[in-house]
Design a protein around this motif. Sequence first.
Motif, PDB file in Angstrom:
ATOM      1  N   LEU A   1       3.295  36.908  21.161  1.00  0.00           N
ATOM      2  CA  LEU A   1       3.039  37.477  19.835  1.00  0.00           C
ATOM      3  C   LEU A   1       3.737  36.660  18.741  1.00  0.00           C
ATOM      4  N   ALA A   2       4.962  36.214  18.996  1.00  0.00           N
ATOM      5  CA  ALA A   2       5.683  35.393  18.015  1.00  0.00           C
ATOM      6  C   ALA A   2       4.981  34.063  17.789  1.00  0.00           C
ATOM      7  N   VAL A   3       4.490  33.442  18.852  1.00  0.00           N
ATOM      8  CA  VAL A   3       3.753  32.181  18.705  1.00  0.00           C
ATOM      9  C   VAL A   3       2.483  32.406  17.905  1.00  0.00           C
ATOM     10  N   ALA A   4       1.789  33.512  18.169  1.00  0.00           N
ATOM     11  CA  ALA A   4       0.561  33.805  17.422  1.00  0.00           C
ATOM     12  C   ALA A   4       0.860  33.996  15.937  1.00  0.00           C
ATOM     13  N   VAL A   5       1.928  34.708  15.620  1.00  0.00           N
ATOM     14  CA  VAL A   5       2.295  34.910  14.212  1.00  0.00           C
ATOM     15  C   VAL A   5       2.670  33.578  13.577  1.00  0.00           C
ATOM     16  N   PHE A   6       3.408  32.744  14.312  1.00  0.00           N
ATOM     17  CA  PHE A   6       3.793  31.440  13.779  1.00  0.00           C
ATOM     18  C   PHE A   6       2.566  30.569  13.505  1.00  0.00           C
ATOM     19  N   LEU A   7       1.599  30.592  14.413  1.00  0.00           N
ATOM     20  CA  LEU A   7       0.434  29.716  14.273  1.00  0.00           C
ATOM     21  C   LEU A   7      -0.464  30.090  13.094  1.00  0.00           C
ATOM     22  N   VAL A   8      -0.407  31.327  12.615  1.00  0.00           N
ATOM     23  CA  VAL A   8      -1.225  31.694  11.458  1.00  0.00           C
ATOM     24  C   VAL A   8      -0.517  31.388  10.138  1.00  0.00           C
ATOM     25  N   SER A   9       0.738  30.934  10.211  1.00  0.00           N
ATOM     26  CA  SER A   9       1.441  30.552   8.983  1.00  0.00           C
ATOM     27  C   SER A   9       1.093  29.108   8.629  1.00  0.00           C
ATOM     28  N   GLU A  10       1.477  28.694   7.437  1.00  0.00           N
ATOM     29  CA  GLU A  10       1.199  27.325   6.996  1.00  0.00           C
ATOM     30  C   GLU A  10       1.936  26.313   7.871  1.00  0.00           C
ATOM     31  N   HIS A  11       3.173  26.613   8.221  1.00  0.00           N
ATOM     32  CA  HIS A  11       3.923  25.713   9.102  1.00  0.00           C
ATOM     33  C   HIS A  11       3.259  25.613  10.477  1.00  0.00           C
ATOM     34  N   GLY A  12       2.729  26.712  10.950  1.00  0.00           N
ATOM     35  CA  GLY A  12       2.026  26.705  12.234  1.00  0.00           C
ATOM     36  C   GLY A  12       0.782  25.843  12.191  1.00  0.00           C
ATOM     37  N   ARG A  13       0.011  25.953  11.098  1.00  0.00           N
ATOM     38  CA  ARG A  13      -1.188  25.117  10.963  1.00  0.00           C
ATOM     39  C   ARG A  13      -0.810  23.642  10.865  1.00  0.00           C
ATOM     40  N   GLN A  14       0.286  23.333  10.162  1.00  0.00           N
ATOM     41  CA  GLN A  14       0.746  21.950  10.094  1.00  0.00           C
ATOM     42  C   GLN A  14       1.183  21.446  11.460  1.00  0.00           C
ATOM     43  N   PHE A  15       1.836  22.305  12.228  1.00  0.00           N
ATOM     44  CA  PHE A  15       2.256  21.921  13.572  1.00  0.00           C
ATOM     45  C   PHE A  15       1.058  21.635  14.463  1.00  0.00           C
ATOM     46  N   VAL A  16       0.034  22.473  14.377  1.00  0.00           N
ATOM     47  CA  VAL A  16      -1.176  22.260  15.178  1.00  0.00           C
ATOM     48  C   VAL A  16      -1.846  20.948  14.776  1.00  0.00           C
ATOM     49  N   GLY A  17      -1.901  20.677  13.466  1.00  0.00           N
ATOM     50  CA  GLY A  17      -2.474  19.409  13.001  1.00  0.00           C
ATOM     51  C   GLY A  17      -1.679  18.219  13.506  1.00  0.00           C
TER      52      GLY A  17
ATOM     53  N   MET B   1       0.851  -1.173   0.000  1.00  0.00           N
ATOM     54  CA  MET B   1       0.000   0.000   0.000  1.00  0.00           C
ATOM     55  C   MET B   1       0.897   1.235   0.000  1.00  0.00           C
ATOM     56  N   ALA B   2       0.815   2.017  -1.019  1.00  0.00           N
ATOM     57  CA  ALA B   2       1.647   3.205  -1.156  1.00  0.00           C
ATOM     58  C   ALA B   2       0.885   4.425  -0.664  1.00  0.00           C
ATOM     59  N   THR B   3       1.565   5.223   0.095  1.00  0.00           N
ATOM     60  CA  THR B   3       0.960   6.473   0.551  1.00  0.00           C
ATOM     61  C   THR B   3       1.644   7.603  -0.186  1.00  0.00           C
ATOM     62  N   SER B   4       0.873   8.567  -0.550  1.00  0.00           N
ATOM     63  CA  SER B   4       1.452   9.704  -1.260  1.00  0.00           C
ATOM     64  C   SER B   4       1.604  10.876  -0.307  1.00  0.00           C
ATOM     65  N   GLN B   5       2.736  11.528  -0.398  1.00  0.00           N
ATOM     66  CA  GLN B   5       3.006  12.698   0.415  1.00  0.00           C
ATOM     67  C   GLN B   5       2.593  13.933  -0.367  1.00  0.00           C
ATOM     68  N   VAL B   6       1.822  14.773   0.265  1.00  0.00           N
ATOM     69  CA  VAL B   6       1.409  16.013  -0.367  1.00  0.00           C
ATOM     70  C   VAL B   6       2.261  17.126   0.223  1.00  0.00           C
ATOM     71  N   GLU B   7       3.006  17.783  -0.617  1.00  0.00           N
ATOM     72  CA  GLU B   7       3.827  18.885  -0.155  1.00  0.00           C
ATOM     73  C   GLU B   7       3.166  20.190  -0.555  1.00  0.00           C
ATOM     74  N   THR B   8       3.110  21.073   0.403  1.00  0.00           N
ATOM     75  CA  THR B   8       2.539  22.378   0.104  1.00  0.00           C
ATOM     76  C   THR B   8       3.663  23.338  -0.231  1.00  0.00           C
ATOM     77  N   VAL B   9       3.382  24.219  -1.109  1.00  0.00           N
ATOM     78  CA  VAL B   9       4.372  25.208  -1.522  1.00  0.00           C
ATOM     79  C   VAL B   9       4.323  26.367  -0.528  1.00  0.00           C
ATOM     80  N   THR B  10       5.474  26.702   0.009  1.00  0.00           N
ATOM     81  CA  THR B  10       5.541  27.812   0.943  1.00  0.00           C
ATOM     82  C   THR B  10       5.528  29.107   0.149  1.00  0.00           C
ATOM     83  N   THR B  11       4.555  29.921   0.444  1.00  0.00           N
ATOM     84  CA  THR B  11       4.450  31.192  -0.269  1.00  0.00           C
ATOM     85  C   THR B  11       5.348  32.230   0.379  1.00  0.00           C
TER      86      THR B  11
END
Length: 127
Positions: A53-69, A1-11
């Motif tokens: 404030l730095a944590v809040a800014v980080f959490l609204v980025s794509e990496h922050g959302r991935q970390f929360v997930g 069973m192969a799993t595919s990795q989805v990479e998001t492009v960092t804007t």
Amino acid sequence: MATSQVETVTTGADKAKLFAAVAIVLASIAGFYLLGKQGPLIQWGVLLLGLVLAVAVFLVSEHGRQFVGFASDAWREVKKVVWPTRKETLQMTGYVFAFVVVMALFLWFTDKTLEWVLYDLILGWRK
């Protein structure tokens, strides 16, 4: 069973958010040391406010959302763990201690046997 990795492009905006978060952390650390004459309450207040404030800014980025997930998935997995009972824990601890004692005695006996063979029988140093 192969799993595919989805990479998001960092804007560029996400890179800017990460840069801003790092800059805020550095600024809050610098503020902590530069405001040394203002008293510890001001120093710690600036540092903590900057870090929040730095944590809040980080959490609204794509990496922050991935970390929360990732963190929520990890927490969900931790809740699935079946932890041992107190009785099981004490039994396993007893087994480990007993094994350590047996191994210590075995290694001591092996050491003394090799010492006797080498020094007494082969070299004859102890007579």
